[in-house]
Design an enzyme around this catalytic site. Structure first.
Site, PDB file in Angstrom:
ATOM      1  N   ASP A  33      59.452  56.430  23.801  1.00  0.00           N
ATOM      2  CA  ASP A  33      58.309  55.935  23.050  1.00  0.00           C
ATOM      3  C   ASP A  33      57.206  55.447  23.978  1.00  0.00           C
ATOM      4  OD1 ASP A  33      56.946  54.714  20.623  1.00  0.00           O
ATOM      5  OD2 ASP A  33      57.319  52.920  21.833  1.00  0.00           O
TER       6      ASP A  33
ATOM      7  N   GLU B 263      56.605  60.796  24.457  1.00  0.00           N
ATOM      8  CA  GLU B 263      55.490  60.621  23.532  1.00  0.00           C
ATOM      9  C   GLU B 263      54.217  60.379  24.340  1.00  0.00           C
ATOM     10  OE1 GLU B 263      54.321  57.919  19.627  1.00  0.00           O
ATOM     11  OE2 GLU B 263      55.092  56.968  21.427  1.00  0.00           O
TER      12      GLU B 263
END
Length: 858
Positions: A473, A528
């Protein structure tokens, strides 16, 4: 298994530091040794080398009975261990030239090598015990074997074979892949030099990445045949004590623990940083650490092998807590039994699970992590999670974890923030260590112990829980000092390679990818990143950062942008460019929408398309509306073209496959911000924090047709593997017709986005000669369409160039449809061109009078 102890306190560790060529540092490491006896009480000092860029080195050398005072001589052998190494680059001149690229506060990972030993003082009988120094390279000789004549040779299986992390390569192949990178070779060579140097230092001082990433075997609570040891890295603490139920904190509860420290900020209780399980006691807000060690007979034993990495990955993004149709927090066990079979049936080959790492604030979606090594206790026990993962493996599904190493919760009671009373323990001090938009703390990737912590964390989930990889993330936030906030990336390479790049963070990402791909070759890493950082998905040996995939985040933003426009303002070239705009030889995972697009404050694609009509007009036994007809048609087309052109992998958030009717809103109360602003809550309601799978399963609702289409789309990709086919060609993107045509593998995709125009005898260019058939039709009645295409028709190619293709065939392309044609017979088929008979088109744009509507509770 419960170990009862009493009266444990940590002593103050004397400071033993020295000057080095690179300055002084000091670290503190506390250790606690527990035996399986109620009467046993012992304190223990643990000395280990701890390399930190922010503090001096505090070392404890081994002697017979006492710690060596700071002003006494140290034996030559110990001096040798404590000497700071001089690390010289292979190309000293190049590093001298690159010195000007180093940020002023960039950490150099300067090392002090200290004696590595354990010391146990005071066993209640006045004796002093000591142990031998730890050999951090215990496997150095393990793989050296000799075979003598006549000996039986055992052939190792893949699991028995030693796992080896390849050494760094030259890092120069990136210039062959992308010649534009040569203009930034100074930065890239410096970055690779930093990475190589740290790899070398880890090899030299820690025994390699394998040993370095096993920090959980030494730090936190560890059990051996002689008892339990607790160790913690807390350089700022003056003294510490372990407190919990074992020493009468709460004798009626399970064994809970905290570390009680005297810090520069005052007395502070913290959950151990390496805690493996933590729970929220009834009526309390902060979490408490749990010493979790069930009896052997209660530990889950994995029964099924981990699947091999698929050629093309189709990911079902999910959240365990909100995976029930009921308004409640769901469990690992229910997800295992109810949701995993659904994912398998739909045709996905991987499940990505969010919010696994413990987070005290449920509404953070798991992104404000408090306990990095602990699976969230809201959903069950660690054994329940292992059972879930094993069941997924039985079904042939990869299990990816949404791992958060980009930031941490700013909680001080149950998180890492101010753990030892200092602002710069695990995080950068001051403003650099605070993410103002996320209200969270930012790791100092230039700290040796932070590297140990995060690398060990990644290793822990793969080793202990058998996860098959990670979706990392917030990688964009990590790679830049501006964290991508209020910055528009235009693609100019100066945006990626300059002073705004956090080289420490990029090097950490290279190291963690090295670790994962070296020790777990089948594991998948997805980053990401919205910035488009070059080399992101190039192996580290070649000079890249090492991810397998980048999330193609721009696609979802483009669809939201288009849905705010009228259909006639959609540009086919714009759609194609967004879907195909990715770097050569770097794989992407595409998605039309993920959990981000469903959060409160935004809307799912289905809600953008159909809005409140979804509440009243989704029953099949009642008339539809033009808005519903348009929404269902475009919902299917958007998803198929995203999978067809967007990348080498595909992702969908659970429920979105059938157009989940509403947004996600976690239960929350009213918030009073420090600036006086009051954020209204939702009365802690779970109504919007669940997934209405019952709507997708109900055959009398239009949701069911959308779900059937998603299932057919996944199985088509499984059969043809078109996402990873090397053959991709876009032959048409016609702005007047609103038609996009492209080839992937032996499939031809025809999309007609026009809102009224249907085309008979529409010529479609192709490469391969022969006969084609329809293998997927979004207008099929099964998928909620109008059944306007004859599926028994055969399509034969004719010779002659069309749309830069050597052959072509004729099709019927109704408005707002997507049809996929597959080559079924090759060159042996007679290339006879035929006009295609079609059924009478249905005008879907005309308003329909509705006398009665059926309300459906979404």
């Amino acid at each position: 298994m419960v170990y009862t102890i009493s009266g444990i306190r940590f002593p103050v560790v004397p400071s033993l530091h020295k000057s080095s060529l690179r300055g002084d540092r000091r670290t503190s490491s506390y250790s606690l040794f527990l035996k399986k006896s109620n009467s046993f009480s012992r304190t223990s000092l643990y000395a280990k080398f701890s390399h930190d860029s922010e503090s001096k080195s505090s070392t404890i050398a081994e002697s017979d009975k006492v710690l060596i005072p700071e002003d006494q001589d140290i034996s030559a052998s110990v001096k040798d261990q404590l000497e700071t190494p001089e690390i010289i680059s292979e190309d000293a001149q190049s590093f001298q030239k690159l010195e000007d690229l180093t940020m002023k506060d960039e950490n150099k990972y300067n090392l002090d090598e200290a004696a590595s030993s354990y010391r146990e003082v005071g066993d209640g009988q006045g004796s002093v015990m000591s142990s031998s120094p730890v050999d951090v390279n215990t496997n150095a000789q393990a793989n050296k074997t000799s075979v003598h004549s006549g000996e039986k040779v055992k052939i190792l299986s893949d699991e028995d074979k030693p796992k080896i992390i390849p050494p760094p390569g030259t890092g120069q192949k990136i210039y062959e892949i992308d010649s534009f990178l040569k203009a930034h070779s100074q930065h890239l060579d410096f970055r690779y030099g930093q990475y190589k140097r740290i790899r070398e230092e880890i090899d030299k001082y820690e025994g390699g990445l394998d040993a370095f990433s096993r920090g959980y075997e030494k730090l936190g609570f560890t059990r051996s045949a002689t008892g339990i040891t607790y160790r913690e890295w807390a350089p700022g603490a003056k003294s510490a004590a372990l407190v919990g139920d074992f020493n009468n904190w709460n004798p009626n509860a399970d064994v809970m623990t905290r570390i009680h420290m005297n810090t520069p900020s005052g007395i502070k209780d913290s959950i151990p940083a390496w805690i493996k399980f933590s729970v929220q006691a009834p009526g309390e807000i902060p979490y408490n650490g749990i010493y979790y060690d069930p009896p052997e007979e209660e530990k889950y034993v994995f029964k099924h092998p981990q699947p091999k990495r698929p050629q093309s990955i189709r990911i079902y993004e999910s959240h365990v807590g909100m995976s029930s149709p009921e308004p409640k927090i769901n469990t690992y066990a229910n997800f295992r039994d109810d949701v995993l079979p659904r994912i398998k049936k739909l045709g996905y080959n991987a499940v990505q699970i969010m919010a696994i790492q413990e987070h005290s604030y449920y509404a953070s979606f798991g992104y404000h992590v408090t306990n990095f090594f602990a699976p969230s206790s809201r959903f069950g026990t660690p054994e329940d999670l292992k059972s879930l993962i094993d069941r997924a493996h039985e079904l042939g599904l990869l299990v990816l974890m949404d791992i958060v190493h980009s930031h941490a919760s700013n909680n001080t009671l149950d998180g890492l923030n101010m753990f030892d009373g200092t602002d710069g323990h695990y995080f950068h001090p001051g403003s650099r260590g605070y993410h103002w938009m996320w209200d969270s703390r930012l790791f100092n990737y230039g700290s040796w112990e932070v590297l140990r912590y995060l690398l060990s964390n990644a290793r822990w989930w793969l080793d202990e829980y058998k996860f098959d990889g990670f979706r990392f993330d917030g990688v964009t936030s990590m790679m830049y000092t501006h964290h991508g906030l209020q910055v528009s990336f235009t693609g100019n390479y100066n945006e990626y390679f300059g002073f705004a790049t956090d080289v420490d963070a990029v090097v950490y990402l290279m190291l963690v990818n090295d670790l994962i791909h070296g020790l777990f070759p089948e594991a998948v890493t997805i980053g990401e990143d919205v910035s488009g950082m070059p080399t992101f998905c190039v192996p580290t040996q070649d000079g890249g950062i090492g991810f397998n995939y980048r999330l193609h985040m721009a696609i979802a933003d483009k669809w939201i942008e288009l849905l705010k426009k009228k259909d006639e303002d959609w540009r086919m070239g714009d759609i194609v460019h967004t879907l195909t705009n990715r770097r050569w030889l770097e794989k992407c995972v595409a998605y039309a929408e993920s959990h981000d697009q469903a959060l409160v404050g935004d809307k799912t694609l289905a809600f953008w398309l159909m809005d409140k009509d979804m509440y009243d007009f989704m029953a099949l036994d009642r008339p539809s509306t033009p808005l519903i007809d348009r929404g269902i048609a475009l919902h299917k087309m958007i998803r198929l073209i995203t999978m067809g052109l967007g990348g080498e992998g595909y992702l969908n958030f659970m429920g979105n496959e059938f157009g989940h009717p509403e947004w996600i809103d976690f239960p929350r109360g009213e918030q009073h911000l420090p600036n006086g602003v009051v954020v209204p809550g939702n009365n802690n309601s779970f109504d919007k924090c669940r997934r209405r799978f019952d709507l997708g399963d109900a055959e009398y609702l239009r949701y069911h047709g959308m779900q059937e289409f998603d299932q057919a789309m996944q199985h088509l990709e499984e059969s043809y593997g078109f996402m990873t086919s090397e053959h991709q060609y876009i032959s048409r993107k016609n702005e007047g017709d609103k038609v996009i045509i492209f080839e992937r593998d032996n499939l031809v995709f025809v999309f007609n986005f026009h809102w009224t125009n249907s085309y008979s005898d529409y010529r479609v260019g192709c490469l391969m000669p022969g006969k084609y058939k329809i293998v997927l039709d979004s207008d099929d009645a099964l998928f909620g369409g109008f059944n306007r295409i004859n599926h028994t028709a055969e399509y034969f190619t004719s010779e002659g160039w069309y749309d830069d293709r050597p052959r072509s065939f004729l099709v019927y392309a109704p408005c707002r449809t997507a049809v996929v044609y597959a080559l079924v017979d090759g060159v042996d088929s007679e290339p006879v061109e035929q006009s295609v008979e079609v059924e009478q088109p249905v005008e879907v744009e005309q308003p329909v009078e509705i006398e009665q509507s059926v309300e459906v509770e979404p």
